[in-house]
Design a protein around this motif. Structure first.
Motif, PDB file in Angstrom:
ATOM      1  N   SER A 167       9.244  -8.294 -25.758  1.00  0.00           N
ATOM      2  CA  SER A 167       7.837  -8.329 -26.159  1.00  0.00           C
ATOM      3  C   SER A 167       6.944  -7.880 -25.010  1.00  0.00           C
ATOM      4  CB  SER A 167       7.435  -9.752 -26.576  1.00  0.00           C
ATOM      5  OG  SER A 167       8.197 -10.176 -27.681  1.00  0.00           O
ATOM      6  N   HIS A 168       5.816  -7.300 -25.350  1.00  0.00           N
ATOM      7  CA  HIS A 168       4.840  -6.883 -24.356  1.00  0.00           C
ATOM      8  C   HIS A 168       3.697  -7.887 -24.325  1.00  0.00           C
ATOM      9  CE1 HIS A 168       6.767  -3.016 -23.642  1.00  0.00           C
ATOM     10  NE2 HIS A 168       6.899  -2.889 -24.956  1.00  0.00           N
ATOM     11  N   PHE A 169       3.362  -8.342 -23.156  1.00  0.00           N
ATOM     12  CA  PHE A 169       2.264  -9.285 -23.013  1.00  0.00           C
ATOM     13  C   PHE A 169       1.618  -9.081 -21.650  1.00  0.00           C
ATOM     14  CE2 PHE A 169       5.963 -11.295 -21.209  1.00  0.00           C
ATOM     15  CZ  PHE A 169       5.497 -11.940 -20.070  1.00  0.00           C
ATOM     16  N   THR A 170       0.379  -9.559 -21.540  1.00  0.00           N
ATOM     17  CA  THR A 170      -0.358  -9.462 -20.281  1.00  0.00           C
ATOM     18  C   THR A 170      -1.065 -10.774 -20.023  1.00  0.00           C
ATOM     19  OG1 THR A 170      -0.760  -7.104 -20.615  1.00  0.00           O
ATOM     20  CG2 THR A 170      -2.136  -8.225 -18.996  1.00  0.00           C
ATOM     21  N   THR A 171      -0.802 -11.388 -18.882  1.00  0.00           N
ATOM     22  CA  THR A 171      -1.527 -12.578 -18.467  1.00  0.00           C
ATOM     23  C   THR A 171      -2.637 -12.151 -17.505  1.00  0.00           C
ATOM     24  OG1 THR A 171      -0.166 -12.975 -16.517  1.00  0.00           O
ATOM     25  CG2 THR A 171       0.613 -13.902 -18.601  1.00  0.00           C
ATOM     26  N   PRO A 172      -3.641 -13.016 -17.280  1.00  0.00           N
ATOM     27  CA  PRO A 172      -4.683 -12.664 -16.319  1.00  0.00           C
ATOM     28  C   PRO A 172      -4.120 -12.309 -14.948  1.00  0.00           C
ATOM     29  CG  PRO A 172      -5.378 -14.549 -17.608  1.00  0.00           C
ATOM     30  CD  PRO A 172      -3.948 -14.273 -17.988  1.00  0.00           C
ATOM     31  N   MET A 173      -3.083 -13.047 -14.498  1.00  0.00           N
ATOM     32  CA  MET A 173      -2.513 -12.736 -13.198  1.00  0.00           C
ATOM     33  C   MET A 173      -1.902 -11.344 -13.180  1.00  0.00           C
ATOM     34  SD  MET A 173      -1.969 -13.570 -10.097  1.00  0.00           S
ATOM     35  CE  MET A 173      -2.387 -15.305 -10.080  1.00  0.00           C
ATOM     36  N   MET A 174      -1.232 -10.967 -14.249  1.00  0.00           N
ATOM     37  CA  MET A 174      -0.645  -9.628 -14.321  1.00  0.00           C
ATOM     38  C   MET A 174      -1.723  -8.556 -14.249  1.00  0.00           C
ATOM     39  SD  MET A 174       2.231 -10.371 -17.244  1.00  0.00           S
ATOM     40  CE  MET A 174       2.694  -8.658 -17.455  1.00  0.00           C
ATOM     41  N   GLN A 175      -2.867  -8.807 -14.891  1.00  0.00           N
ATOM     42  CA  GLN A 175      -3.951  -7.835 -14.854  1.00  0.00           C
ATOM     43  C   GLN A 175      -4.511  -7.711 -13.437  1.00  0.00           C
ATOM     44  OE1 GLN A 175      -6.532  -7.597 -18.105  1.00  0.00           O
ATOM     45  NE2 GLN A 175      -8.240  -6.695 -16.987  1.00  0.00           N
ATOM     46  N   LEU A 176      -4.645  -8.846 -12.731  1.00  0.00           N
ATOM     47  CA  LEU A 176      -5.148  -8.787 -11.364  1.00  0.00           C
ATOM     48  C   LEU A 176      -4.186  -8.040 -10.452  1.00  0.00           C
ATOM     49  CD1 LEU A 176      -6.513 -12.419 -10.838  1.00  0.00           C
ATOM     50  CD2 LEU A 176      -7.746 -10.383 -11.583  1.00  0.00           C
ATOM     51  N   GLN A 177      -2.901  -8.117 -10.742  1.00  0.00           N
ATOM     52  CA  GLN A 177      -1.898  -7.454  -9.916  1.00  0.00           C
ATOM     53  C   GLN A 177      -1.723  -5.983 -10.259  1.00  0.00           C
ATOM     54  OE1 GLN A 177       1.293 -10.141 -10.914  1.00  0.00           O
ATOM     55  NE2 GLN A 177       1.033 -11.363  -9.052  1.00  0.00           N
ATOM     56  N   ASP A 178      -2.378  -5.516 -11.318  1.00  0.00           N
ATOM     57  CA  ASP A 178      -2.236  -4.122 -11.760  1.00  0.00           C
ATOM     58  C   ASP A 178      -3.407  -3.306 -11.210  1.00  0.00           C
ATOM     59  OD1 ASP A 178      -2.009  -1.709 -13.027  1.00  0.00           O
ATOM     60  OD2 ASP A 178      -1.809  -2.528 -15.058  1.00  0.00           O
ATOM     61  N   PRO A 179      -3.151  -2.416 -10.237  1.00  0.00           N
ATOM     62  CA  PRO A 179      -4.259  -1.646  -9.633  1.00  0.00           C
ATOM     63  C   PRO A 179      -4.938  -0.712 -10.617  1.00  0.00           C
ATOM     64  CG  PRO A 179      -2.123  -0.811  -8.884  1.00  0.00           C
ATOM     65  CD  PRO A 179      -1.856  -2.075  -9.625  1.00  0.00           C
ATOM     66  N   ALA A 180      -4.264  -0.384 -11.733  1.00  0.00           N
ATOM     67  CA  ALA A 180      -4.905   0.473 -12.727  1.00  0.00           C
ATOM     68  C   ALA A 180      -5.935  -0.293 -13.543  1.00  0.00           C
ATOM     69  CB  ALA A 180      -3.841   1.065 -13.659  1.00  0.00           C
ATOM     70  N   ARG A 181      -5.837  -1.623 -13.550  1.00  0.00           N
ATOM     71  CA  ARG A 181      -6.755  -2.448 -14.343  1.00  0.00           C
ATOM     72  C   ARG A 181      -7.811  -3.152 -13.486  1.00  0.00           C
ATOM     73  NH1 ARG A 181      -4.203  -4.639 -19.305  1.00  0.00           N
ATOM     74  NH2 ARG A 181      -2.301  -3.486 -19.716  1.00  0.00           N
ATOM     75  N   THR A 182      -7.464  -3.466 -12.236  1.00  0.00           N
ATOM     76  CA  THR A 182      -8.329  -4.294 -11.395  1.00  0.00           C
ATOM     77  C   THR A 182      -8.555  -3.643 -10.044  1.00  0.00           C
ATOM     78  OG1 THR A 182      -7.532  -6.312 -12.454  1.00  0.00           O
ATOM     79  CG2 THR A 182      -8.583  -6.549 -10.294  1.00  0.00           C
ATOM     80  N   LYS A 183      -9.802  -3.644  -9.596  1.00  0.00           N
ATOM     81  CA  LYS A 183     -10.150  -3.165  -8.263  1.00  0.00           C
ATOM     82  C   LYS A 183     -10.850  -4.293  -7.517  1.00  0.00           C
ATOM     83  CE  LYS A 183     -10.314   1.758  -9.286  1.00  0.00           C
ATOM     84  NZ  LYS A 183      -9.532   1.628 -10.539  1.00  0.00           N
ATOM     85  N   VAL A 184     -10.228  -4.733  -6.428  1.00  0.00           N
ATOM     86  CA  VAL A 184     -10.779  -5.803  -5.601  1.00  0.00           C
ATOM     87  C   VAL A 184     -11.504  -5.184  -4.413  1.00  0.00           C
ATOM     88  CG1 VAL A 184     -10.244  -7.751  -4.099  1.00  0.00           C
ATOM     89  CG2 VAL A 184      -9.038  -7.487  -6.282  1.00  0.00           C
ATOM     90  N   LEU A 185     -12.781  -5.535  -4.254  1.00  0.00           N
ATOM     91  CA  LEU A 185     -13.574  -5.083  -3.127  1.00  0.00           C
ATOM     92  C   LEU A 185     -13.795  -6.285  -2.196  1.00  0.00           C
ATOM     93  CD1 LEU A 185     -14.078  -2.854  -5.268  1.00  0.00           C
ATOM     94  CD2 LEU A 185     -16.434  -2.721  -4.446  1.00  0.00           C
ATOM     95  N   ILE A 186     -13.308  -6.179  -0.964  1.00  0.00           N
ATOM     96  CA  ILE A 186     -13.503  -7.233   0.030  1.00  0.00           C
ATOM     97  C   ILE A 186     -14.799  -6.972   0.775  1.00  0.00           C
ATOM     98  CG2 ILE A 186     -12.613  -8.225   2.169  1.00  0.00           C
ATOM     99  CD1 ILE A 186      -9.818  -7.855   1.137  1.00  0.00           C
TER     100      ILE A 186
END
Length: 595
Positions: free
Chosen positions: A477-496
């Motif tokens: 099965s395919h699923f996405t948790t919030p943590m997985m989204q944060l770990q995916d650079p294509a979905r999340t960009k973190v600016l320090i």
């Protein structure tokens, strides 16, 4: 200085990174030693430059400072302390517990909580063991423990077995497991901290609204656990005489005077000292002795020095160009308090919205005033705020109703105490953020005051949500948790977000390490409020700009894959036009009018 009048035996200097704790602690130590007192200066700052200040190697031992009779010093290395702390806890269980359990313990002990507690573990002996400090009239601590750490060490002694039985919830208590042997020492140390006759806390801040609000929260957090003997030092105030040199200096002076006139109520009643901004580096005895004087000789360099030349640096708007190309996604701004995350989050959101892209800007900062910052509405931009108190209460109620339902009376009491851990709020806010994260598949979601790396690490290590989902899903099965989204650079960009000063840059680098341990790779760094990026004629500000260049170069060459420089502005960045100016964009280009 009020904070040095009739000083008790222990003085703690605390405050956010970059406010000048180390310099003030060193200067105070020298002043007391010059007065004939036997003084021990202890630093727990991972960026400690105490040795550099005095021109000698110090390290994790008490050494005399030859240039200052009556003064000794030591530097506790928090990272080395944390490693020794981990070895002490994990070593006995290797080969006894299953490898996956040992790995989980190591993960829980790899975050910022462990480093903080380990440093506290090192110097509790100095508070509780009279033999170690018997010969000293005063012991000064640079970078005191936060109320967060002291609160953890004050929790009931039964939590250790409670956690080992698997009854606890995700919190900061993991790093404390197995430390019952230290309880007596911690108890004596906390009692010393709470004794106003023995201990004085010096809150160090800058003359900025955000930094003073952070200091007010620290004051209240410490006062709530019995540390009520507090003084306030507002450091680095630009002398009013500098206002005559250029409009930027005049604007800074006006802003600082306004901040002082509107101190948070929690701080207004505290004994307070003001220390003027100095142009010179605070290295060497002459500089330290000048720091606490009302008018230090040589504080302002001669006029007529050449302008500071800063190489062309990318703007925040240029970073937003890259972000916008994807059309949607999650943008998280992280950093220590007082570096300007709220304002920069608003600037990023405005830049995206003016390109015609749908944006949801959200914050959990109780001191954030996004409505005032935006000063109106903007097409394509939605703004919301998560109430940390409400989110935490809802989270506690949910845990008590689920995990607590199966416990006996004593277990429920312990679980309730666990949920009063300071990390509970961070986890609760993260869960509230998770609901907004889901929107990032169809629009931009910009988050201000994101959870710290150590909270994300705890969530990933304990696996409460992420692993439950993984177990419940059928194979393939395919699923996405919030943590997985944060770990995916294509979905999340973190600016320090940071400032071009030594301690904030070091703390930003540590945050980056925490995020990487949680499987999250920061996308870019943003250097905020840079004097070097602004045109300055003030002699003092020119010298300050020179000092920033080294930190900017370190960020550009060592820390960041992408980076941007945001100048210190004359006007507060309020309203769409000024937010776009802060981002480095022309406010007249493609800007939607605020209404």
């Amino acid at each position: 200085m009020n904070f040095l009048q009739q000083p008790p035996r222990f003085l703690f200097f605390t405050g956010k990174g970059g406010v000048g704790k180390t310099s003030i602690a060193c200067a105070a130590a020298v002043q007391l030693a010059d007065a004939g007192k036997q003084v021990l200066l202890v630093s727990t700052d991972p960026a400690s430059n105490v040795g550099q200040v005095f021109g000698l190697a110090i390290g994790n031992r008490i050494v005399a400072v030859p240039a200052v009779p009556n003064l000794s010093a030591m530097e506790i290395d928090p990272q080395a302390a944390a490693q020794a702390y981990r070895d002490r806890i994990v070593g006995p269980v290797r080969g006894v517990l299953p490898d996956n359990v040992v790995k989980g313990i190591e993960e829980q002990l790899s975050g910022a909580c462990t480093t903080e507690i380990a440093a506290f573990d090192e110097f509790t002996g100095l508070l509780a063991d009279d033999a170690a400090t018997r010969g000293f009239d005063h012991v000064l601590f640079d970078t005191a423990p936060t109320g967060h750490t002291i609160r953890l060490l004050s929790l009931p002694g039964a939590w250790s077995g409670f956690l080992e039985a698997g009854q606890g919830d995700a919190s900061c208590l993991g790093p404390l497991a197995g430390l019952d042997k230290q309880r007596a020492q911690y108890k004596a140390a906390v009692e010393a901290l709470q004794d106003g006759a023995r201990t004085r806390l010096v809150l160090v801040a800058r003359g900025q609204g955000a930094t003073l609000r952070e200091a007010a929260r620290t004051h209240e957090e410490l006062a709530a656990i019995g540390l009520t003997r507090q003084h306030l030092v507002i450091n680095g105030l630009l002398p009013e005489s500098e206002a005559a040199h250029d409009p930027l200096a005049a604007a800074v002076v006006r802003r600082e005077l306004a901040a002082l006139a509107h101190l948070p109520p929690a701080l207004a009643a505290l004994p307070t000292d003001h220390i003027a901004l100095k142009a010179f580096n605070l290295v060497g005895l002459d500089a330290l002795r000048a720091l606490l004087q009302p008018e230090a000789r040589g504080a302002t360099p001669d006029a007529g020095e050449p302008h500071i030349a800063l190489p062309d640096a990318p703007t925040l708007s240029a970073l937003v160009d890259e972000i916008a190309a994807q059309g949607h996604g999650l943008v998280m701004l992280m950093g220590k308090g007082g570096v300007g995350k709220t304002t920069l989050a608003a600037a990023v959101a405005v830049e995206l919205a003016t390109r015609g892209l749908p944006v949801h800007l959200t914050t959990s900062d109780p001191a954030a005033h996004l409505a005032e910052t935006l000063a109106g509405e903007l097409e394509h931009l939605e703004v919301s705020r998560i109430d940390p108190h409400a989110a935490t209460e809802a989270y506690r109620a949910h845990v008590m109703a689920t995990k607590g339902a199966a416990l006996d009376g004593a277990g429920r009491v312990l679980l309730a105490e666990d949920l009063r851990s300071p990390c509970t709020e961070e986890i609760a806010v993260f869960q509230a953020f998770s609901r907004a994260i889901r929107e990032a598949g169809r629009k931009f979601v910009v988050m201000d005051t994101a959870p710290t790396g150590h909270t994300l690490l705890l969530l990933d290590a304990t696996g409460a949500y992420h692993r439950d989902v993984a177990r419940q899903m059928a194979a393939g099965s395919h699923f996405t948790t919030p943590m997985m989204q944060l770990q995916d650079p294509a979905r999340t960009k973190v600016l320090i977000v940071t400032l071009a000063e030594t301690t904030p840059v070091l703390e930003a680098a540590q945050l980056q390490d925490d995020l990487r341990r949680a499987g999250i790779e920061p996308w870019a760094w943003v250097v905020n409020n840079s004097v070097a990026a602004a045109p300055v004629a003030s002699p003092l500000l020119r010298r300050r700009a020179e000092g920033e260049l080294k930190e900017v170069e370190a960020i550009r060459t060592r820390h960041a894959k992408r980076w941007a420089l945001v100048p210190l502005l004359q006007d507060e960045p309020v309203g769409v036009a000024r937010l776009r100016a802060l981002a480095g964009a022309q406010a007249t280009e493609a800007a939607e009018p605020a209404r």
